[in-house]
Design an enzyme around this catalytic site. Structure first.
Site, short mmCIF file in Angstrom:
data_model
loop_
_atom_site.label_atom_id
_atom_site.label_comp_id
_atom_site.label_asym_id
_atom_site.label_seq_id
_atom_site.Cartn_x
_atom_site.Cartn_y
_atom_site.Cartn_z
N GLU A 57 8.21 16.72 -26.13
CA GLU A 57 7.58 17.28 -24.94
C GLU A 57 8.12 18.67 -24.61
O GLU A 57 7.40 19.52 -24.09
CB GLU A 57 7.79 16.34 -23.74
CG GLU A 57 6.98 15.06 -23.81
CD GLU A 57 5.50 15.25 -23.48
OE1 GLU A 57 5.10 16.39 -23.14
OE2 GLU A 57 4.76 14.26 -23.57
N HIS B 213 -1.45 15.53 -27.26
CA HIS B 213 -1.50 14.13 -26.86
C HIS B 213 -2.75 13.38 -27.34
O HIS B 213 -2.72 12.16 -27.47
CB HIS B 213 -1.41 14.01 -25.33
CG HIS B 213 -0.04 14.23 -24.80
ND1 HIS B 213 0.66 15.40 -25.01
CD2 HIS B 213 0.80 13.45 -24.08
CE1 HIS B 213 1.85 15.32 -24.43
NE2 HIS B 213 1.95 14.14 -23.85
N GLU C 3 -5.44 16.50 -12.26
CA GLU C 3 -5.90 16.69 -13.64
C GLU C 3 -7.41 16.93 -13.74
O GLU C 3 -8.08 16.43 -14.63
CB GLU C 3 -5.50 15.50 -14.51
CG GLU C 3 -5.39 15.82 -15.98
CD GLU C 3 -4.79 14.68 -16.79
OE1 GLU C 3 -4.24 14.97 -17.86
OE2 GLU C 3 -4.87 13.51 -16.36
N HIS D 295 7.00 7.91 -28.02
CA HIS D 295 6.00 8.83 -27.48
C HIS D 295 6.25 10.27 -27.94
O HIS D 295 5.32 10.96 -28.37
CB HIS D 295 6.01 8.78 -25.95
CG HIS D 295 5.10 9.78 -25.32
ND1 HIS D 295 3.73 9.69 -25.38
CD2 HIS D 295 5.37 10.92 -24.62
CE1 HIS D 295 3.19 10.72 -24.76
NE2 HIS D 295 4.17 11.48 -24.29
N ARG E 22 0.81 -1.24 0.00
CA ARG E 22 0.00 0.00 0.00
C ARG E 22 0.84 1.28 0.00
O ARG E 22 0.34 2.35 0.34
CB ARG E 22 -0.97 0.01 1.18
CG ARG E 22 -1.99 -1.13 1.13
CD ARG E 22 -3.05 -0.97 2.22
NE ARG E 22 -4.03 -2.04 2.12
CZ ARG E 22 -3.96 -3.19 2.78
NH1 ARG E 22 -2.92 -3.43 3.59
NH2 ARG E 22 -4.91 -4.10 2.65
N ARG F 139 -4.42 21.22 -15.34
CA ARG F 139 -3.40 20.25 -15.71
C ARG F 139 -3.70 19.63 -17.07
O ARG F 139 -2.80 19.08 -17.71
CB ARG F 139 -3.29 19.15 -14.64
CG ARG F 139 -2.14 18.19 -14.91
CD ARG F 139 -1.80 17.31 -13.73
NE ARG F 139 -0.71 16.39 -14.06
CZ ARG F 139 -0.04 15.65 -13.17
NH1 ARG F 139 -0.36 15.71 -11.90
NH2 ARG F 139 0.93 14.85 -13.56
N LYS G 192 2.48 10.93 -11.97
CA LYS G 192 1.71 9.95 -12.73
C LYS G 192 2.50 8.65 -12.84
O LYS G 192 3.64 8.65 -13.32
CB LYS G 192 1.39 10.48 -14.13
CG LYS G 192 0.26 11.48 -14.18
CD LYS G 192 -0.12 11.80 -15.62
CE LYS G 192 -1.31 12.71 -15.71
NZ LYS G 192 -1.68 12.98 -17.13
N ASN H 242 -1.87 18.05 -21.79
CA ASN H 242 -2.26 17.08 -22.81
C ASN H 242 -2.18 17.65 -24.23
O ASN H 242 -2.54 16.97 -25.19
CB ASN H 242 -3.70 16.59 -22.56
CG ASN H 242 -3.82 15.82 -21.27
OD1 ASN H 242 -2.90 15.10 -20.88
ND2 ASN H 242 -4.94 15.98 -20.59
N LYS I 84 5.91 22.59 -15.76
CA LYS I 84 5.05 21.47 -15.38
C LYS I 84 4.74 21.51 -13.89
O LYS I 84 3.59 21.25 -13.49
CB LYS I 84 5.70 20.15 -15.75
CG LYS I 84 4.80 18.96 -15.45
CD LYS I 84 5.33 17.66 -16.02
CE LYS I 84 4.34 16.52 -15.79
NZ LYS I 84 4.82 15.24 -16.35
N HIS J 65 -1.54 10.28 -28.94
CA HIS J 65 -1.73 8.96 -28.33
C HIS J 65 -2.42 8.00 -29.29
O HIS J 65 -2.11 6.81 -29.32
CB HIS J 65 -2.55 9.08 -27.05
CG HIS J 65 -1.73 9.39 -25.84
ND1 HIS J 65 -2.28 9.88 -24.67
CD2 HIS J 65 -0.40 9.25 -25.59
CE1 HIS J 65 -1.33 10.05 -23.77
NE2 HIS J 65 -0.18 9.69 -24.31
#
Length: 358
Positions: free
Chosen positions: A185, A246, A235, A262, A121, A239, A143, A243, A225, A250
């Site tokens: 990026e 993306h 997000e 990517h 956990r 935030r 993330k 994207n 960022k 993606h």
């Protein structure tokens, strides 16, 4: 050394950026953690280059280091590899007083981050990114994720590190393609921020200049960022600006089945989405060319035959960021001026009008 601080409601951590920091990992980590067992996780590309060096530095600082290696590549971002790492840590009797360090690129950070978030956990976690893409983007923001089947990052958690250590000298061992990927990026982030960051981007015309400017590129990218993440960690609002490029990117990346990196997909997706908004009269005339030229200057692709596939629209409409039947598309009215346009999923096809292929 440059320090960028990330201050969130539940935690605080620093991003340290300087050449040669890899040799100081032990002392830097010792300032954060008391002596404990550490799972040092790398892929089989990075491990031969840096894992022993980092393990020795940590051991000299009093840590009990266990080195774990997994096969390089996106395919390792899977529940299967995650479970194998859990088994190895359990066999080595890791408990909740122990910690995880990710040493590698974005795949390593995502995988080891989710390992840290879920083992017993949650264990404390540090990122040591070694690729340009991970140094400027994926190592910051919390993330973590693995893929399932062909669905990218579908199983994950927001889980912040205790520290991020960026040594730009690691970029010297990268292939040109792997290095340049990270620039996708960087251009995206500079276009969102504008100002001096974009002015710096306009001076970079070769892969060699990426390495010489790497400390500043990392610092500026992470600073932007971090400011966005601090305003919206999970997000739910601003935030989403990160994207940019993306949504289509993606989709193309998924359809490429590993043939596109990517950062390459982000380059293609950014140019494609800005062409749509410029053609619709919602963005400054000529902005798409500005972006395309900056990507192309270092050899990033700016279009792809997959944009002609009707499956692109299917992927876009089923993007995991689709909320309540709407998809939020990020675009720029001008450099440094991002906006979000919410489009009903039923209207995505007509809005994009396949102009991404023109």
């Amino acid at each position: 050394m440059t320090t960028v601080s990330v201050n969130l409601p539940a935690t605080h951590y620093d991003v340290l950026i300087d050449r040669g920091l890899l040799d100081s990992v032990g002392s830097l980590v010792a300032k954060q953690w008391s002596p404990r067992k550490i799972a040092l996780v790398s892929d089989d590309n990075v491990a031969p280059l840096y894992q022993e060096r980092v393990a020795a530095s940590l051991a000299a600082a009093g840590f009990d280091v266990h080195r774990y290696v997994f096969p390089a590549g996106e395919a390792s971002k899977s529940l299967t590899v995650l479970a194998e790492l859990v088994r190895q840590m359990a066999a080595d009797t890791f408990n909740r007083d122990d910690s995880v360090i990710a040493l590698g690129g974005g795949v390593t950070g995502d995988l080891a981050g989710l390992l840290a978030a879920t083992y017993m956990r949650g264990l404390h976690f540090i990122q040591i990114p070694t690729s340009l893409l991970s140094q400027v983007d994926s190592s910051v923001g919390g993330k973590t994720a693995v893929d399932l089947d062909n669905i990218k990052n579908i199983i994950g958690a927001f889980y912040e590190p205790d520290l991020v250590i960026v040594d730009p000298n690691t970029l010297g061992t990268m292939t040109q393609r792997d290095l340049v990927e990270g620039y996708g990026e960087i251009v995206k982030t500079a276009a969102l921020e504008g100002g001096e960051f974009w002015q710096l981007i306009e001076t970079i015309d070769s892969p060699a200049e990426l390495i010489s400017n790497a400390p500043e590129l990392s610092a500026r990218s992470i600073h932007y960022k971090a400011s966005v993440v601090m305003a919206d960690e999970t997000e739910s609002g601003t935030r989403q600006l990160l994207n940019f490029g993306h949504t289509i990117g993606h989709a193309v990346e998924a359809l490429a089945n590993g043939a596109l990196r990517h950062g390459e997909a982000v380059s293609i997706g950014t140019v494609a989405i800005m062409r749509v908004f410029e053609d619709a009269g919602l963005a400054e005339k000529g902005i798409t060319s500005k972006l395309r030229d900056r990507f192309a200057a270092v050899g990033l692709p700016v279009t792809d035959p997959l944009l002609n596939s009707p499956q692109v629209l299917d992927k876009v409409k089923n993007d995991k960021k689709n909320r309540h039947g709407h998809l939020n598309l990020v675009y720029l009215t001008a450099i440094g001026h991002p906006e979000i346009k919410s489009i009903p999923s039923s209207e995505i096809a007509s809005f994009l009008n396949l102009s991404v292929t023109n």
